[in-house]
Design a protein around this motif. Structure first.
Motif: not given
Length: 251
Positions: A57-61, A168-171, A174-178, A233-239
């Motif tokens: 996920t990190a490398i993909g982003l 940030l919404p797109g990031l 993308s992070a969630i689905f990846s 998802y909880f942490f990414v949802q905040r972003a």
């Protein structure tokens, strides 16, 4: 309903789990969770999945977001063909690549390693991230970047301080689905791993044998496997929410 069914099944005894018609009122038991936890291998599989999933996920982003920015803003010959080639990684069924990947990673000595799984997952994640982020970047007014360039920002500074905060919404999406794709992937992990890099979905499948399916342990392991995804998802949802509330002129 499938999630509720799995959770209820993990709390049933073997007799209650196989009862017909299904029992909706029963005495819950946590013996299946104790069995799965005491097995010991679940933690090892979880560690392998976390290493592979977070790395992919990190490398993909890291690679996909700058590529999406350049494909959204730059004009060059062959751009449409390149975008179509990237999209084709999502169009071809993954099973078509099993034999080539198996042969390549076996010859390179990378079979049953984290590296092999990360590379394979990136072939799917990168295409998704690039197309997802490109659509977000195209929605950002070009005038904001031009204003930043007039103020003395370089192209990299414009991308970092203007484009990324607005994406940030797109990031987050993308992070969630990846993360979910890499975490739940089963086919490539089954072919390319044996013991050392075995991931959590394969560990859950251990409770399925030729003679029987141990439904209590299987569903208990599945419920435990969902927890890291929910935490992520909880942490990414905040972003994601923070990105939605940010304005283009917010100082």
């Amino acid at each position: 309903m499938p999630i509720l069914w799995a959770f209820l099944m993990s709390l049933k005894t073997r007799a209650d789990a196989l009862a017909m018609p299904p029992k909706w009122v029963f005495t819950p038991t946590f013996e299946h969770y104790q069995t799965v936890w005491s097995d010991g291998s679940l933690l090892a599989y979880t560690q392998n999945s976390l290493i592979v999933t977070l790395s992919a996920t990190a490398i993909g982003l890291l690679l996909g977001v700058p590529a999406a920015y350049m494909l959204a803003r730059m004009r060059f010959r062959g751009k449409r063909s390149l975008l179509l080639g990237i999209l084709s990684t999502r169009m071809i069924p993954p099973v078509a690549f099993i034999v080539p990947f198996f042969v390549i990673f076996t010859n390179l000595g990378l079979k049953d390693t984290y590296t092999a799984l990360i590379i394979v997952y990136l072939t799917i994640i990168l295409g998704f991230v690039i197309w997802m982020m490109r659509s977000y970047i195209l929605e950002i007014p070009l005038e904001l970047e031009e204003a930043a360039r007039i103020d003395g920002c370089s192209q990299w500074q414009t991308f970092r301080f203007v484009v990324l905060p607005l994406c940030l919404p797109g990031l987050a999406t993308s992070a969630i689905f990846s993360f979910i794709y890499a975490w739940n992937e089963f086919l490539y992990a089954m072919i390319l791993t044996n013991r050392h890099a075995k991931t959590l979905p394969l560990g859950i499948y251990n409770w399925v044998s030729y003679e029987e399916v141990r439904w209590g342990e299987l569903t208990a392991a599945a419920v435990l496997a969902m927890l890291p995804v929910l935490v992520f998802y909880f942490f990414v949802q905040r972003a994601l929410v923070r990105g939605l509330t940010m304005g283009a002129v917010k100082g």
